[in-house]
Design a protein around this motif. Structure first.
Motif, mmCIF file in Angstrom:
data_model
loop_
_atom_site.group_PDB
_atom_site.id
_atom_site.type_symbol
_atom_site.label_atom_id
_atom_site.label_comp_id
_atom_site.label_asym_id
_atom_site.label_seq_id
_atom_site.Cartn_x
_atom_site.Cartn_y
_atom_site.Cartn_z
ATOM 1 N N ASP A 422 0.811 -1.218 0.000
ATOM 2 C CA ASP A 422 0.000 0.000 0.000
ATOM 3 C C ASP A 422 0.847 1.273 0.000
ATOM 4 O O ASP A 422 0.322 2.361 0.230
ATOM 5 C CB ASP A 422 -0.919 0.003 1.218
ATOM 6 C CG ASP A 422 -1.928 -1.126 1.181
ATOM 7 O OD1 ASP A 422 -2.450 -1.410 0.085
ATOM 8 O OD2 ASP A 422 -2.180 -1.732 2.238
ATOM 9 N N ASP A 439 -0.847 3.586 -4.698
ATOM 10 C CA ASP A 439 -1.060 4.740 -5.567
ATOM 11 C C ASP A 439 0.272 5.305 -6.042
ATOM 12 O O ASP A 439 1.299 5.202 -5.362
ATOM 13 C CB ASP A 439 -1.862 5.800 -4.829
ATOM 14 C CG ASP A 439 -3.331 5.405 -4.702
ATOM 15 O OD1 ASP A 439 -3.680 4.295 -5.136
ATOM 16 O OD2 ASP A 439 -4.118 6.201 -4.152
ATOM 17 N N ARG A 516 -4.959 0.758 -8.945
ATOM 18 C CA ARG A 516 -4.301 1.882 -8.270
ATOM 19 C C ARG A 516 -4.705 3.190 -8.932
ATOM 20 O O ARG A 516 -5.114 3.236 -10.096
ATOM 21 C CB ARG A 516 -2.785 1.723 -8.324
ATOM 22 C CG ARG A 516 -2.212 1.960 -9.709
ATOM 23 C CD ARG A 516 -0.805 1.421 -9.923
ATOM 24 N NE ARG A 516 0.122 1.754 -8.866
ATOM 25 C CZ ARG A 516 1.374 1.286 -8.833
ATOM 26 N NH1 ARG A 516 1.821 0.497 -9.811
ATOM 27 N NH2 ARG A 516 2.178 1.610 -7.847
ATOM 28 N N GLN A 546 -6.148 10.195 -0.582
ATOM 29 C CA GLN A 546 -6.679 9.140 -1.438
ATOM 30 C C GLN A 546 -5.954 7.823 -1.196
ATOM 31 O O GLN A 546 -6.570 6.763 -1.067
ATOM 32 C CB GLN A 546 -6.549 9.540 -2.914
ATOM 33 C CG GLN A 546 -7.812 10.128 -3.504
ATOM 34 C CD GLN A 546 -7.762 10.128 -5.017
ATOM 35 O OE1 GLN A 546 -6.728 10.424 -5.620
ATOM 36 N NE2 GLN A 546 -8.869 9.803 -5.637
ATOM 37 N N HIS A 550 -7.551 4.275 0.218
ATOM 38 C CA HIS A 550 -7.406 3.003 -0.487
ATOM 39 C C HIS A 550 -6.725 1.964 0.399
ATOM 40 O O HIS A 550 -7.046 0.779 0.354
ATOM 41 C CB HIS A 550 -6.599 3.204 -1.769
ATOM 42 C CG HIS A 550 -7.304 4.050 -2.775
ATOM 43 N ND1 HIS A 550 -6.666 4.649 -3.832
ATOM 44 C CD2 HIS A 550 -8.603 4.427 -2.872
ATOM 45 C CE1 HIS A 550 -7.527 5.340 -4.552
ATOM 46 N NE2 HIS A 550 -8.716 5.217 -3.982
ATOM 47 N N ILE A 555 -9.720 -1.339 -2.847
ATOM 48 C CA ILE A 555 -10.217 -0.577 -3.989
ATOM 49 C C ILE A 555 -11.730 -0.611 -4.104
ATOM 50 O O ILE A 555 -12.307 0.126 -4.889
ATOM 51 C CB ILE A 555 -9.588 -1.099 -5.295
ATOM 52 C CG1 ILE A 555 -9.950 -2.572 -5.485
ATOM 53 C CG2 ILE A 555 -8.091 -0.921 -5.302
ATOM 54 C CD1 ILE A 555 -9.502 -3.130 -6.805
ATOM 55 N N SER A 568 -6.880 -5.739 -4.680
ATOM 56 C CA SER A 568 -5.724 -5.229 -5.408
ATOM 57 C C SER A 568 -4.506 -6.105 -5.121
ATOM 58 O O SER A 568 -4.188 -6.393 -3.961
ATOM 59 C CB SER A 568 -5.439 -3.786 -5.001
ATOM 60 O OG SER A 568 -4.271 -3.307 -5.638
#
Length: 694
Positions: A422, A439, A516, A546, A550, A555, A568
């Motif tokens: 993550d 991300d 992502r 964000q 997540h 997701i 994910s």
């Protein structure tokens, strides 16, 4: 209103449920043979034979058989044998019959059907078992020549048995049906039944067996075929966990160990905060214990005693302080004492992965670009080996107190096997393939194709004209007064992916994938005055928020039973394996960094594991948390609208047949007992035998 499906038959009829039991009648032959065979007598020398004249005639006759004489023992034994044969054949008198030529039986298998119930005989059972017994009873009432199909109605419709006239095969298909941990939807099953019966001739009917706890009662309206709804189960009180959410927060850690009393201060330490809502759907207050513990552990992490009033939904908060080894472990929340529906007395969660978001800032430069991602040695507008915007990015990322920033080179990023999946990844000056982590933010990539966006030639001093204020990454900020010295022109895959536009072209795009959220800035932030504006820090903070959301939920947010589970996973993941709550292997598909489990019929923990350069595993909880399924109070099914609909309860339904096995077996036993008594009775004395001699 349609006439009920269960109608009395025109006259009494007898049916043999197991005709093969009549084989016992074949023993009547050996029984009669025993009574007509002559007895082989032993020769004895006696003074006179006139008292044994009949025996002498038997010895002199050459035939092995004698004339059959009707005797009471023979009649009793033959009748007992015939009654036992009929008892084994299970004769039953038909009490009702279905008038339809084609009947579809829909059995509700939603979570509420797992609630405890009482059978007519008084034994403890469940609603689904009552429904299965009723379905078999309905099949026994089929008129000769009729056929039926069986459908299971859970979250989705499932055909259990196609149209068939074989009652044994249809009843066997009902046996393995079980209630699922899902919110029911009868609409799909009714539509499937209508579709299967629509093209058939003759009388067609649909029977729905349910407990009446329907999340979508409108699904039974407007049916084009005659429909009968039969409800099973009585009203019972129930309490349930109808909502669960686990977050990472902070709490007081106690007073500092050093300093005098005036200098004492409170520290803040990370803690896991579980928010639950407990609902009481009964008519009486419930005194409950709400406990929290880790999966496969007996130690209680948190507990509260609560009094929930009738009809109340009470919020409950449980907390504990995790250690690094607790991250991403499963959490179980339980209500005690248990009630009529144990399924909703348990909820599942997962310990968040820490309160601080891991961030990796990689300074790539042109030399680190992947092949095909730009010419070697080109590191942006200045051609430097490291972008001048990296210090500004590092300062903006570190300004968030809930982040843990690590800086390094691009090889450090790509070669980090233990990188948190993550992690928010920032790559400055390069566009590598297969970037690990969560991300992604790419800044000032070299010319070439980069995540679907074509990075083109340089634009000299572009003038910003518009930006997508509806996008969460650009909310609450303005780019008025921001000046760029140079920027690469970007051509995204579609116009909707453009985030920031200049008069000369697009300079920032969305490069998100299914697994992502990705952002591409086509300029070096160090070659602009944007870092001097408050909007730059706000932009970075939006990206971090964000990524943090997540990381907390995945997701797709919390998983619900009956819905597809999307998780994910790294794009390089291979050999995916999915294990269900009961240890069963599940089918899993992977595409674009997303693993999908198509069906989650049970509440509990789903475990996914994969191999590859970034091998790992993840645990995902799935919960029912449905008010419609947990509320077991009776609900009227006054269904209005098109079509013919009849609603009745299972208690008002007459039996399809009455078996006489026990009565026949009892009569056979009585005959056997009488036969034994007849043989063992004392002989009757002749008249005058006991008188004394004169």
């Amino acid at each position: 209103m349609a006439a009920p499906l269960a109608q009395a038959s025109a006259g009494p009829s007898l049916t043999l449920l197991v005709p093969g039991g009549l084989w016992l009648l074949a023993l009547l032959g050996p029984l009669v043979l025993l009574y007509i065979l002559k007895i082989k007598r032993t020769r004895r020398r006696v003074p006179s034979t006139w008292l044994w004249a009949a025996a002498q005639r038997d010895l002199m006759a050459r035939a092995p058989f004698r004339r059959l004489i009707a005797q009471l023992p023979l009649i009793l034994q033959a009748l007992a044998l015939a009654l036992l044969a009929l008892a084994l054949a299970r004769p039953a008198s038909r009490g009702r019959a279905f008038t339809g030529d084609h009947v579809a039986i829909l059995l509700d298998t939603s979570a509420s059907m797992s609630a405890a119930a009482r059978a007519p005989s008084g034994e403890a059972t469940t609603r689904i078992e009552l429904g299965k017994r009723l379905a078999k009873d309905l099949l026994s009432g089929l008129t000769p020549g009729s056929d039926a199909l069986i459908l299971e109605a859970g979250r989705e419709a499932r055909l259990v048995a196609a149209l068939d006239r074989d009652l044994v095969r249809l009843k066997a298909a009902i046996d393995p049906i079980a209630a699922r941990d899902v919110e029911g939807d009868l609409g799909a099953a009714v539509a499937l039944a209508v579709d299967r019966l629509r093209q058939l001739g003759g009388a067609r009917r649909i029977v729905v067996i349910t407990d009446g706890n329907l999340a979508r009662p409108a699904a039974l309206r407007g049916v084009s075929l005659p429909l009968e709804v039969i409800t099973v189960g009585d009203a019972v009180d129930n309490a349930a966990i109808v909502r669960v959410d686990v977050r990472s927060g902070s709490g007081p850690a106690g007073e500092a160990a050093t300093g005098d009393a005036d200098a004492l201060q409170q520290e803040r330490r990370e803690e896991v905060q579980a928010f639950l809502v407990v609902a009481n759907f009964g008519a009486q207050p419930r005194d409950l214990y709400v406990t929290m513990r880790q999966d496969s552990a007996s130690d209680v992490l948190g507990s509260r005693r609560v009094l929930v009033k009738p009809g109340e939904r009470l919020p409950v908060v449980l907390t504990f302080r995790p250690s690094p080894g607790d991250y991403r472990k499963g959490l179980l929340f339980e209500l005690s004492p248990r009630d009529a529906m144990p399924l909703d007395d348990i909820a599942y969660g997962r310990v968040p992965a820490g309160d601080k978001l891991p961030v990796f800032l990689a300074s790539g430069g042109g030399a680190q670009g992947a092949p095909g991602q730009g010419a070697p040695g080109q590191g942006g507008p200045t051609g430097a080996t490291a972008s001048s915007g990296s210090p500004w990015l590092a300062r903006a990322l570190a300004s968030d107190p809930m982040t843990s920033v690590t800086s390094g080179s691009l090889p450090d990023l790509l070669g980090a096997p233990a990188l948190d999946p993550d992690t928010f990844v920032v790559v400055d000056g390069a566009c590598p393939h297969d970037v690990p982590g969560g991300d992604l933010l790419l800044v000032n990539p070299p010319p070439g194709r980069c995540f679907g966006t074509l990075v083109g030639p340089m634009l000299d001093r572009p003038t910003l004209t518009s930006w997508d204020t509806a996008d969460p990454r650009l909310r609450f900020l303005t780019l008025d007064g921001v000046h760029l010295r140079a920027a690469s022109s970007l051509e995204p895959e579609s116009a909707t992916r453009a985030l920031i536009r200049a008069q000369e072209g697009t300079v920032a795009t969305d490069i998100s994938t299914a697994s992502r959220t990705g952002t591409l800035l086509g300029f070096d932030v160090g070659e602009s005055d944007w870092p001097l504006k408050a909007s730059f820090v706000l932009f970075v903070r939006n990206l971090l928020e964000q990524a943090r959301a997540h990381r907390a939920h995945g997701i797709t947010g919390p998983a619900h039973t009956g819905e597809p589970l999307r998780v994910s996973v790294p794009a390089t993941a291979r050999d995916l394996q999915a294990i269900g709550p009961a240890g069963e292997r599940l089918d899993v598909a992977q595409r674009a960094g997303v693993a999908v489990i198509a069906e989650t019929p049970r509440a509990g923990f789903y475990r996914l594991s994969w191999q590859g350069p970034q091998a790992g595993s993840v645990l995902v909880p799935a919960n029912l948390t449905s008010v419609a399924e947990s509320d077991l109070t009776p609900k009227p099914l006054a269904i209005e609208g098109g079509g013919e609909v009849a609603v009745s309860s299972a208690g008002s339904q007459p039996d399809a047949h009455t078996e006489w096995t026990w009565l026949l077996a009892l009569a056979a036993l009585g005959l056997v007992v009488f036969d034994v008594w007849y043989f063992t009775r004392a002989p009757r004395r002749l008249q005058g035998q006991d008188r004394p001699a004169a």
